[in-house]
Design a protein around this motif. Sequence first.
Motif, PDB file in Angstrom:
ATOM      1  N   ASN A 140      28.216  -0.121   3.627  1.00 37.82           N
ATOM      2  CA  ASN A 140      27.647  -1.089   2.671  1.00 37.82           C
ATOM      3  C   ASN A 140      26.130  -0.919   2.493  1.00 37.82           C
ATOM      4  O   ASN A 140      25.532  -1.576   1.645  1.00 37.82           O
ATOM      5  CB  ASN A 140      27.934  -2.520   3.133  1.00 37.82           C
ATOM      6  CG  ASN A 140      29.431  -2.785   3.127  1.00 37.82           C
ATOM      7  OD1 ASN A 140      30.121  -2.398   2.189  1.00 37.82           O
ATOM      8  ND2 ASN A 140      29.935  -3.381   4.197  1.00 37.82           N
ATOM      9  N   LEU A 141      25.529  -0.066   3.300  1.00 37.91           N
ATOM     10  CA  LEU A 141      24.079   0.154   3.178  1.00 37.91           C
ATOM     11  C   LEU A 141      23.736   1.207   2.113  1.00 37.91           C
ATOM     12  O   LEU A 141      22.565   1.524   1.899  1.00 37.91           O
ATOM     13  CB  LEU A 141      23.493   0.601   4.524  1.00 37.91           C
ATOM     14  CG  LEU A 141      23.605  -0.433   5.672  1.00 37.91           C
ATOM     15  CD1 LEU A 141      23.144   0.196   6.988  1.00 37.91           C
ATOM     16  CD2 LEU A 141      22.750  -1.657   5.344  1.00 37.91           C
ATOM     17  N   ALA A 142      24.772   1.737   1.446  1.00 37.66           N
ATOM     18  CA  ALA A 142      24.534   2.866   0.532  1.00 37.66           C
ATOM     19  C   ALA A 142      23.561   2.525  -0.602  1.00 37.66           C
ATOM     20  O   ALA A 142      22.734   3.363  -0.986  1.00 37.66           O
ATOM     21  CB  ALA A 142      25.863   3.363  -0.033  1.00 37.66           C
ATOM     22  N   ALA A 182      15.873   3.904  -1.333  1.00 40.99           N
ATOM     23  CA  ALA A 182      14.920   4.669  -0.512  1.00 40.99           C
ATOM     24  C   ALA A 182      14.889   6.133  -0.959  1.00 40.99           C
ATOM     25  O   ALA A 182      13.823   6.767  -1.022  1.00 40.99           O
ATOM     26  CB  ALA A 182      15.314   4.567   0.961  1.00 40.99           C
ATOM     27  N   HIS A 183      16.066   6.665  -1.288  1.00 43.98           N
ATOM     28  CA  HIS A 183      16.163   8.053  -1.759  1.00 43.98           C
ATOM     29  C   HIS A 183      15.366   8.237  -3.064  1.00 43.98           C
ATOM     30  O   HIS A 183      14.588   9.189  -3.196  1.00 43.98           O
ATOM     31  CB  HIS A 183      17.639   8.409  -1.982  1.00 43.98           C
ATOM     32  CG  HIS A 183      17.848   9.674  -2.746  1.00 43.98           C
ATOM     33  ND1 HIS A 183      17.879  10.919  -2.149  1.00 43.98           N
ATOM     34  CD2 HIS A 183      18.020   9.896  -4.084  1.00 43.98           C
ATOM     35  CE1 HIS A 183      18.065  11.852  -3.081  1.00 43.98           C
ATOM     36  NE2 HIS A 183      18.155  11.259  -4.256  1.00 43.98           N
ATOM     37  N   VAL A 184      15.551   7.306  -3.988  1.00 44.67           N
ATOM     38  CA  VAL A 184      14.882   7.413  -5.298  1.00 44.67           C
ATOM     39  C   VAL A 184      13.361   7.353  -5.112  1.00 44.67           C
ATOM     40  O   VAL A 184      12.598   8.097  -5.738  1.00 44.67           O
ATOM     41  CB  VAL A 184      15.385   6.302  -6.250  1.00 44.67           C
ATOM     42  CG1 VAL A 184      14.534   6.214  -7.504  1.00 44.67           C
ATOM     43  CG2 VAL A 184      16.844   6.548  -6.612  1.00 44.67           C
ATOM     44  N   THR A 233      14.988  13.679   3.937  1.00 49.44           N
ATOM     45  CA  THR A 233      16.100  14.603   4.172  1.00 49.44           C
ATOM     46  C   THR A 233      17.159  14.441   3.090  1.00 49.44           C
ATOM     47  O   THR A 233      17.772  15.419   2.643  1.00 49.44           O
ATOM     48  CB  THR A 233      16.693  14.353   5.576  1.00 49.44           C
ATOM     49  OG1 THR A 233      15.694  14.681   6.544  1.00 49.44           O
ATOM     50  CG2 THR A 233      17.933  15.190   5.826  1.00 49.44           C
ATOM     51  N   SER A 234      17.364  13.192   2.639  1.00 59.96           N
ATOM     52  CA  SER A 234      18.389  12.972   1.606  1.00 59.96           C
ATOM     53  C   SER A 234      18.017  13.718   0.320  1.00 59.96           C
ATOM     54  O   SER A 234      18.898  14.151  -0.426  1.00 59.96           O
ATOM     55  CB  SER A 234      18.589  11.478   1.341  1.00 59.96           C
ATOM     56  OG  SER A 234      17.495  10.929   0.632  1.00 59.96           O
ATOM     57  N   ILE A 242      20.358   5.589   4.730  1.00 60.00           N
ATOM     58  CA  ILE A 242      20.395   6.946   4.173  1.00 60.00           C
ATOM     59  C   ILE A 242      21.707   7.637   4.551  1.00 60.00           C
ATOM     60  O   ILE A 242      22.324   8.330   3.726  1.00 60.00           O
ATOM     61  CB  ILE A 242      19.178   7.770   4.674  1.00 60.00           C
ATOM     62  CG1 ILE A 242      17.867   7.168   4.146  1.00 60.00           C
ATOM     63  CG2 ILE A 242      19.307   9.241   4.290  1.00 60.00           C
ATOM     64  CD1 ILE A 242      17.704   7.214   2.641  1.00 60.00           C
ATOM     65  N   ALA A 243      22.152   7.425   5.780  1.00 59.34           N
ATOM     66  CA  ALA A 243      23.448   8.007   6.190  1.00 59.34           C
ATOM     67  C   ALA A 243      24.543   7.487   5.260  1.00 59.34           C
ATOM     68  O   ALA A 243      25.406   8.255   4.805  1.00 59.34           O
ATOM     69  CB  ALA A 243      23.737   7.650   7.647  1.00 59.34           C
ATOM     70  N   ALA A 244      24.500   6.179   4.938  1.00 59.85           N
ATOM     71  CA  ALA A 244      25.520   5.597   4.058  1.00 59.85           C
ATOM     72  C   ALA A 244      25.406   6.172   2.647  1.00 59.85           C
ATOM     73  O   ALA A 244      26.413   6.482   1.996  1.00 59.85           O
ATOM     74  CB  ALA A 244      25.360   4.075   4.031  1.00 59.85           C
ATOM     75  N   PHE A 245      24.172   6.339   2.185  1.00 58.35           N
ATOM     76  CA  PHE A 245      23.946   6.907   0.841  1.00 58.35           C
ATOM     77  C   PHE A 245      24.518   8.332   0.758  1.00 58.35           C
ATOM     78  O   PHE A 245      25.233   8.673  -0.190  1.00 58.35           O
ATOM     79  CB  PHE A 245      22.442   6.896   0.529  1.00 58.35           C
ATOM     80  CG  PHE A 245      22.058   7.728  -0.649  1.00 58.35           C
ATOM     81  CD1 PHE A 245      22.365   7.315  -1.941  1.00 58.35           C
ATOM     82  CD2 PHE A 245      21.385   8.939  -0.481  1.00 58.35           C
ATOM     83  CE1 PHE A 245      22.024   8.100  -3.039  1.00 58.35           C
ATOM     84  CE2 PHE A 245      21.041   9.716  -1.568  1.00 58.35           C
ATOM     85  CZ  PHE A 245      21.361   9.299  -2.855  1.00 58.35           C
ATOM     86  N   LEU A 246      24.229   9.150   1.772  1.00 57.01           N
ATOM     87  CA  LEU A 246      24.728  10.536   1.764  1.00 57.01           C
ATOM     88  C   LEU A 246      26.248  10.550   1.795  1.00 57.01           C
ATOM     89  O   LEU A 246      26.904  11.282   1.054  1.00 57.01           O
ATOM     90  CB  LEU A 246      24.157  11.315   2.964  1.00 57.01           C
ATOM     91  CG  LEU A 246      22.650  11.585   2.921  1.00 57.01           C
ATOM     92  CD1 LEU A 246      22.195  12.252   4.207  1.00 57.01           C
ATOM     93  CD2 LEU A 246      22.286  12.458   1.720  1.00 57.01           C
ATOM     94  N   SER A 247      26.801   9.712   2.652  1.00 60.47           N
ATOM     95  CA  SER A 247      28.249   9.659   2.795  1.00 60.47           C
ATOM     96  C   SER A 247      28.907   9.264   1.466  1.00 60.47           C
ATOM     97  O   SER A 247      29.976   9.772   1.116  1.00 60.47           O
ATOM     98  CB  SER A 247      28.568   8.656   3.898  1.00 60.47           C
ATOM     99  OG  SER A 247      29.932   8.571   4.086  1.00 60.47           O
ATOM    100  N   SER A 248      28.230   8.386   0.705  1.00 59.51           N
ATOM    101  CA  SER A 248      28.799   7.940  -0.579  1.00 59.51           C
ATOM    102  C   SER A 248      28.721   9.044  -1.633  1.00 59.51           C
ATOM    103  O   SER A 248      29.227   8.889  -2.736  1.00 59.51           O
ATOM    104  CB  SER A 248      28.073   6.688  -1.072  1.00 59.51           C
ATOM    105  OG  SER A 248      26.790   7.032  -1.558  1.00 59.51           O
TER     106      SER A 248
END
Length: 408
Positions: free
Chosen positions: A9-11, A17-19, A56-57, A84-90
């Motif tokens: 749910n943190l994606a 943060a990625h943007v 890293t993302s 970030i882990a959630a974002f990458l996973s998504s």
Amino acid sequence: MMGRISDKNLAQAGKRAHVWARAHMTIFDYILKRYAQNKPLLGIKLAFCLHITKETSVLVRCAQNLGAQIAICSANPLSTQDDIAAFLSSHNILTYAWRDESNSEYNECIMDVIRFDPDIAVDDGGDLHNKIHQSGTTKIMGGTEETTSGVSRLRILHSRKGLAYPIIAVNNASTKHLFDNRYGTGQSAIDGLLRATGLFLAGKRILVCGYGWVGKGIASRARGMGAIVSVTEVDPVRALEASMDGFYVAQLSVCAGYADFIITCTGQKHVVTIGDILKMKSGVILANAGHFDVEIDVKSLYNKDRSPVQVRPNVEQFTINGKIIYLISCGRVLNLVSSEGSPPEIMALSFANQLLSIIHLVKNNKGMRPGIYCVPKKIDNLIAQAALKSMNIEIDKLSKVQQRYQGI
Ligand code: ADE
């Protein structure tokens, strides 16, 4: 898509943060434009063992956009940014990482990434390369290494004729270590100290152990904040350099007794022993900015006081013979555990080196025997030029006469 993260749910937070990071890493616009058409990483499986941060993302998503399939784990049990882990996973990236992994979970995540059966291994610290070599995986066409400690370990492996594939030492590119190790870690280590302690630095006595690129960066930034900075070194040239840079240089036994903060950044083990700690003043704050948690004798600290008090996030208080000692980030890498690591503008340089080195390996690996390679000078220069352009800085060119004068 499988993998293991703490909270999917943190994606959305991770995406924000990625943007933010991506907007400050404009060299990736150039790289994507240059390679978007022919997608040089199509069909390539990349294994990443990096600190999982917003920067890293950006690297990972760009590699994916150039065609790569990716699995990633963290380069440290405490440094993962869970959003970030959630974002990458998504985004269809096999992600095995969460903040606060135990040591065995950390190792298991690396093994999960190896089971992905990668063509190229991208590492920070050497744990992934080490485990690949132990597991006898033979398919790997090459790898890269991000950090000084990792390159040292790989050089030892190579000197024992144990290296199984070519590795590009990204750390050794000028546009990497001169900026990331010095200015990136210099700023983010001080940032970590401030976020963890919330204390005032001006007038405080800060001892920096080690005057490599990281030590140089931290010492200069600490001085910039008004601290009184001392340096310890074992290398005579670096010690001389620290002295001529205006720092007080002495042995640890001389400085340790009066320091308010001690920051290790040597890449060496047993730099601050329990014997040293027992001679420090009560209230001293210890932190490590090196890659591994071996520089401060943390084990003995936990033995001497088995129930330290967590006085703030990332600050533990030990009481030994009535004396108080504070330890930041469990003695793990200060700038990534108590802060967010080097900032995006800096990581743009490091990770452009990574991505262009990966592409270089894909294109040239047939002619590369196992060994440690430099980032091609052309890549280093191109990155410096792109960074200058992003800063609106134009520089002069040598005239024909000057080139001839210099023998070019
Ligand atoms: N190493 C140092 N800073 C970093 C960051 N922001 N992301 C990934 N690795 C790093």
